[in-house]
Motif scaffolding. Structure first.
Motif, short mmCIF file in Angstrom:
data_model
loop_
_atom_site.label_atom_id
_atom_site.label_comp_id
_atom_site.label_asym_id
_atom_site.label_seq_id
_atom_site.Cartn_x
_atom_site.Cartn_y
_atom_site.Cartn_z
N SER A 1 -6.77 -1.52 4.39
CA SER A 1 -7.79 -1.51 5.43
C SER A 1 -7.15 -1.99 6.72
O SER A 1 -6.39 -2.96 6.71
CB SER A 1 -8.94 -2.42 5.01
OG SER A 1 -9.94 -2.42 5.98
N GLY B 1 1.01 3.66 -3.07
CA GLY B 1 -0.19 4.40 -3.44
C GLY B 1 -0.99 3.76 -4.55
O GLY B 1 -1.93 4.37 -5.05
N LYS B 2 -0.66 2.54 -4.92
CA LYS B 2 -1.40 1.88 -6.00
C LYS B 2 -2.54 1.02 -5.47
O LYS B 2 -3.42 0.64 -6.22
CB LYS B 2 -0.45 1.01 -6.82
CG LYS B 2 0.56 1.82 -7.60
CD LYS B 2 1.47 0.95 -8.42
CE LYS B 2 2.49 1.80 -9.16
NZ LYS B 2 3.47 0.99 -9.86
N ARG B 3 -2.51 0.71 -4.18
CA ARG B 3 -3.56 -0.12 -3.58
C ARG B 3 -4.11 0.55 -2.33
O ARG B 3 -3.38 1.18 -1.57
CB ARG B 3 -3.01 -1.49 -3.20
CG ARG B 3 -2.78 -2.39 -4.38
CD ARG B 3 -2.34 -3.76 -3.97
NE ARG B 3 -3.36 -4.42 -3.16
CZ ARG B 3 -3.14 -5.57 -2.54
NH1 ARG B 3 -1.98 -6.17 -2.62
NH2 ARG B 3 -4.10 -6.12 -1.83
N GLU B 4 -5.39 0.34 -2.12
CA GLU B 4 -6.04 0.83 -0.91
C GLU B 4 -5.90 -0.23 0.17
O GLU B 4 -5.99 -1.42 -0.11
CB GLU B 4 -7.52 1.09 -1.21
CG GLU B 4 -8.31 1.63 -0.05
CD GLU B 4 -9.76 1.86 -0.42
OE1 GLU B 4 -10.16 3.02 -0.54
OE2 GLU B 4 -10.48 0.86 -0.59
N THR C 1 -10.35 2.51 6.06
CA THR C 1 -9.61 2.26 4.82
C THR C 1 -8.71 3.45 4.58
O THR C 1 -9.00 4.56 5.03
CB THR C 1 -10.56 2.06 3.62
OG1 THR C 1 -11.40 3.19 3.52
CG2 THR C 1 -11.40 0.81 3.78
N LEU D 1 -5.45 5.24 1.84
CA LEU D 1 -4.74 5.27 0.57
C LEU D 1 -3.62 6.28 0.67
O LEU D 1 -3.84 7.43 1.04
CB LEU D 1 -5.69 5.65 -0.57
CG LEU D 1 -5.09 5.71 -1.97
CD1 LEU D 1 -4.68 4.32 -2.44
CD2 LEU D 1 -6.07 6.32 -2.95
N TRP D 2 -2.41 5.83 0.36
CA TRP D 2 -1.26 6.73 0.32
C TRP D 2 -1.26 7.44 -1.03
O TRP D 2 -1.52 6.83 -2.06
CB TRP D 2 0.05 5.96 0.46
CG TRP D 2 0.34 5.48 1.84
CD1 TRP D 2 0.06 4.26 2.35
CD2 TRP D 2 0.98 6.22 2.88
NE1 TRP D 2 0.48 4.19 3.65
CE2 TRP D 2 1.05 5.37 4.00
CE3 TRP D 2 1.49 7.51 2.97
CZ2 TRP D 2 1.63 5.78 5.20
CZ3 TRP D 2 2.06 7.91 4.16
CH2 TRP D 2 2.13 7.06 5.26
N ARG D 3 -0.95 8.72 -1.02
CA ARG D 3 -0.77 9.45 -2.27
C ARG D 3 0.56 8.99 -2.87
O ARG D 3 1.55 8.87 -2.15
CB ARG D 3 -0.73 10.95 -2.00
CG ARG D 3 -0.65 11.77 -3.24
CD ARG D 3 -0.67 13.23 -2.89
NE ARG D 3 -0.83 14.03 -4.08
CZ ARG D 3 -1.01 15.32 -4.06
NH1 ARG D 3 -1.06 15.96 -2.92
NH2 ARG D 3 -1.16 15.98 -5.18
N THR E 1 0.81 -1.23 0.00
CA THR E 1 0.00 0.00 0.00
C THR E 1 0.84 1.27 0.00
O THR E 1 0.33 2.34 -0.35
CB THR E 1 -0.93 0.04 1.23
OG1 THR E 1 -0.14 0.00 2.42
CG2 THR E 1 -1.90 -1.12 1.21
#
Length: 181
Positions: free
Chosen positions: A119, A114-117, A137, A139-141, A111
């Motif tokens: 949890s 930043g390509k995957r969300e 959940t 998400l990294w930029r 994660t």
């Protein structure tokens, strides 16, 4: 009490907008409220007007959509928290709220790019395993050239305030209100 205006008058565009705004003033409506109101029983929860159970008017259409195509869920009622800063500092603070025993954390390699969300279940600072806050959940930029990183964390309104206070405590921050609309 005066006579009720005619249906023709009430259905004029300017009057429709006034009526819409009057009805939406009590609680926050989702962008898809009108669509859901025709097909679901609506309930007031967490300051939002949310669909609870179908009226079975569109049962077959929903079944067909989920079986053959896709079915969407409106989760615009989730609250988003944005954290910015050096990656090491963000991870140091967030690691106080998670436990590797519960699965992947904010520092998971899958994660971080930043390509995957992701949890994760959050706990009060040092409160694992008994003081759970809730599941979020995130998400990294994707990384830029500078050393600053950004992470977006989405939480349910039921525990948003508790999570926000815990993040403010962990990172020793002050709350900044945004006046966007």
């Amino acid at each position: 009490k005066g006579k009720r205006p005619s249906r023709k008058f009430r259905r004029r565009p300017s009057n429709l907008l006034q009526e819409y705004n009057r009805r939406a003033a009590a609680t926050t409506w989702l962008e898809t409220h009108i669509w859901h109101a025709k097909r679901f029983h609506m309930v007031k929860r967490w300051g939002y007007q949310l669909p609870q159970a179908p009226t079975n008017k569109g049962y077959r259409a929903c079944y067909r959509a989920s079986a053959k195509h896709c079915l969407l869920q409106d989760v615009s009622y989730l609250n988003c928290i944005e954290l910015q800063g050096p990656e090491a500092d963000i991870l140091r603070g967030l690691n106080q709220l998670t436990s590797p025993e519960c699965g992947l954390t904010f520092a998971a390699k899958c994660t971080l790019d930043g390509k995957r969300e992701g949890s994760v279940t959050l706990f009060r600072c040092g409160g694992y395993p008994s003081h759970a806050i809730g599941r979020v959940t995130f998400l990294w930029r994707p990384e830029r050239d500078n050393c600053e990183r950004t992470i977006w964390i989405w939480s349910h309104p039921a525990f948003y305030q508790e999570l926000l206070q815990e993040l403010l405590t962990v990172f020793q921050l002050k709350l900044e209100e945004s006046n966007e609309m």
